[in-house]
Design a protein around this motif. Structure first.
Motif, PDB file in Angstrom:
ATOM      1  N   LEU A 105      -6.465   0.770  -1.956  1.00 20.95           N
ATOM      2  CA  LEU A 105      -5.968   1.594  -2.650  1.00 20.95           C
ATOM      3  C   LEU A 105      -5.595   1.113  -4.102  1.00 20.95           C
ATOM      4  N   GLN A 157      -2.658  -3.672   7.011  1.00 18.85           N
ATOM      5  CA  GLN A 157      -1.960  -3.382   5.614  1.00 18.85           C
ATOM      6  C   GLN A 157      -2.547  -3.888   4.526  1.00 18.85           C
ATOM      7  N   LEU A 198       1.199   4.088  -3.148  1.00 20.64           N
ATOM      8  CA  LEU A 198       1.170   5.568  -2.538  1.00 20.64           C
ATOM      9  C   LEU A 198       2.396   6.503  -3.195  1.00 20.64           C
ATOM     10  N   LEU A 233      -5.838  -2.412   3.420  1.00 15.84           N
ATOM     11  CA  LEU A 233      -5.576  -1.121   2.862  1.00 15.84           C
ATOM     12  C   LEU A 233      -5.135  -1.250   1.463  1.00 15.84           C
ATOM     13  N   PHE A 289      -6.632   5.629   3.391  1.00 15.79           N
ATOM     14  CA  PHE A 289      -5.311   5.635   3.821  1.00 15.79           C
ATOM     15  C   PHE A 289      -5.693   6.328   5.421  1.00 15.79           C
ATOM     16  N   GLY A 325       1.033  -1.207  -0.047  1.00 15.04           N
ATOM     17  CA  GLY A 325       0.138   0.006   0.029  1.00 15.04           C
ATOM     18  C   GLY A 325       0.965   1.289  -0.014  1.00 15.04           C
ATOM     19  N   GLU A 365      -6.557   8.751  -0.591  1.00 15.20           N
ATOM     20  CA  GLU A 365      -5.748   8.963   0.797  1.00 15.20           C
ATOM     21  C   GLU A 365      -6.913   9.360   1.860  1.00 15.20           C
TER      22      GLU A 365
END
Length: 175
Positions: free
Chosen positions: A170, A163, A17, A166, A77, A13, A73
């Motif tokens: 994402l 994690q 990003l 996520l 996130f 993740g 985000e």
């Protein structure tokens, strides 16, 4: 001897990003060069108008992937990390404020260039280019803060199951 990873982050993740930041920085550098052209005292009115039109187009091409990135985000996130570090104070508050600040600078730029650019004076173009310059500055520092504070914090604090969840959320394109 262990091989050196080409990624700064081990969690998928955070890698995702970080890769989005790299792409957005590439786009930013394209329009930042045009912003800098307005600092040249030798810039003619005609060249200024062409640069402003190109700057507007480059910013327009930047805004959608940037908005898609910040939406991810803010939706996934920040809440995931906030569950570990809190929401009311600390780095998440400042980072979210910066998203609004960047939107405001770019929105102000588009507001002042929505009419015929050929009617703007060179001084007006230089003034409106400052909005793009400010957006670039805030974005540069913003990405650095996320990569040096938030992403490492997320890798350290978040459980593996969170994690993984996520990353699933994402893992969408921003373009």
């Amino acid at each position: 001897m262990a091989e050196k990873s080409e990624f700064r982050f081990k969690e998928p993740g955070m890698r995702l990003l970080e890769n989005e930041h790299a792409y957005l920085t590439f786009l930013m550098n394209e329009w930042h060069a045009l912003v800098l052209s307005f600092e040249d005292d030798r810039l003619s009115l005609e060249a200024g108008r062409e640069n402003m039109k190109t700057l507007r187009q480059k910013l327009f091409e930047f805004i959608e992937p940037f908005k898609n990135h910040t939406d991810k985000e803010e939706e996934f996130f920040f809440p995931a990390l906030g569950n570990y570090i809190g929401f009311e104070q600390g780095p998440l508050v400042g980072i979210q404020d910066e998203h609004q600040e960047i939107d405001a600078y770019i929105g102000h730029f588009f507001h002042h260039t929505r009419d015929n650019i050929d009617l703007l004076t060179l001084e007006q173009m230089k003034a409106v280019a400052q909005d793009a310059a400010e957006a670039f500055e805030v974005l540069t520092v913003h990405f650095m803060k996320e990569e040096t504070v938030l992403f490492p914090m997320a890798e350290k604090a978040m459980k593996a199951v969170d994690q993984d969840e996520l990353y699933k959320k994402l893992n969408t394109l921003i373009t």
